[in-house]
Enzyme design. Sequence first.
Site, PDB file in Angstrom:
ATOM      1  N   HIS A  37     -60.129  20.090 -29.067  1.00  0.00           N
ATOM      2  CA  HIS A  37     -61.237  19.154 -29.283  1.00  0.00           C
ATOM      3  C   HIS A  37     -62.525  19.902 -29.608  1.00  0.00           C
ATOM      4  O   HIS A  37     -63.291  19.493 -30.501  1.00  0.00           O
ATOM      5  CB  HIS A  37     -61.478  18.310 -28.024  1.00  0.00           C
ATOM      6  CG  HIS A  37     -60.366  17.391 -27.663  1.00  0.00           C
ATOM      7  ND1 HIS A  37     -59.674  17.498 -26.481  1.00  0.00           N
ATOM      8  CD2 HIS A  37     -59.815  16.337 -28.316  1.00  0.00           C
ATOM      9  CE1 HIS A  37     -58.756  16.546 -26.409  1.00  0.00           C
ATOM     10  NE2 HIS A  37     -58.815  15.833 -27.507  1.00  0.00           N
ATOM     11  N   GLN A  61     -53.666   1.187 -27.517  1.00  0.00           N
ATOM     12  CA  GLN A  61     -52.698   2.047 -28.197  1.00  0.00           C
ATOM     13  C   GLN A  61     -51.624   2.572 -27.253  1.00  0.00           C
ATOM     14  O   GLN A  61     -50.784   3.373 -27.647  1.00  0.00           O
ATOM     15  CB  GLN A  61     -53.392   3.207 -28.917  1.00  0.00           C
ATOM     16  CG  GLN A  61     -54.031   4.249 -28.026  1.00  0.00           C
ATOM     17  CD  GLN A  61     -54.881   5.210 -28.837  1.00  0.00           C
ATOM     18  OE1 GLN A  61     -55.939   4.841 -29.371  1.00  0.00           O
ATOM     19  NE2 GLN A  61     -54.433   6.450 -28.950  1.00  0.00           N
ATOM     20  N   SER A 187     -52.926  19.646 -25.574  1.00  0.00           N
ATOM     21  CA  SER A 187     -52.925  18.192 -25.438  1.00  0.00           C
ATOM     22  C   SER A 187     -53.533  17.833 -24.096  1.00  0.00           C
ATOM     23  O   SER A 187     -53.357  18.565 -23.108  1.00  0.00           O
ATOM     24  CB  SER A 187     -51.489  17.658 -25.516  1.00  0.00           C
ATOM     25  OG  SER A 187     -51.420  16.301 -25.124  1.00  0.00           O
TER      26      SER A 187
END
Length: 282
Positions: A37, A61, A187
């Site tokens: 990020h 989502q 992640s």
Amino acid sequence: MFVFAKKADLAQHLAQIGTSKKTIGLVPTMGALHQGHLSLLQKSCSENQITVISIFVNPTQFNNSEDLEKYPRHVERDIEKVRTVSNDIIVFAPTVDDIYEGNTTAAAFEYDGLEFQMEGAHRPGHFDGVGTIVKKLFEIVQPTNAYFGEKDFQQLQIVKKLVEKYDIPVNVIGCPIHREANGLAMSSRNERLSSEAREEASLIYKTLLEAKQKFSTQSAKDVIDYVTQTFSKNPAFQLEYFEIADEATLLSATSKSSTKKYRGFIAVYINNIRLIDNIALN
């Protein structure tokens, strides 16, 4: 550093600083920030006069309520990480009510079939949720450029299609996957892995690298069989899918063409934590 929890306050601030004559970069995230990020933020800061990062765990989502509930949330820690890149970055960390105004449902989108492959096939409605939040963020921030990591390569292609089909004036920029020292793709979900599982998960990238090598001389079917067998021999893992697909259409490759770019896509569970990754094959 400016931090906003309400879209109206963010919009007012952007209007006050005269964004009509400045370039704005947007980095949409669900928080639990990592170096991947931060690399998106660095790129945005280098290419735009204003950079906005959104930190928002988007409920529409998720098709797995447990995954939504357990998704890591560390907004204060995230803000400190943003500060290490630049104090001038604007942070937008809204609530669900502020974004959805009491109607937490996804709109329906068409992406010319991209939404039915891989993640779309295994996570019904996922890309409607992605399209809903991305379109809302684009409308709120009105960025010049938006930055997405290639770890979610299918999502990147979906967002590009969203912009194309719905005529949204945003330049969507894909950025390389950042990996941990053992090759595991960075992640937010990695936070949920034990140290042992994190090390075991290095098998994912090792297998993708081997698949890439085999793809140069073997058929797509043979490469898929190799990956499937590799994970079937490792009881710590549950392979959800491995597919070789055309990068442009995301359709599964049944044969190879020298004029197309192919990518291997994988989703695998370890300790009930779902990890995805991908690799360019040619």
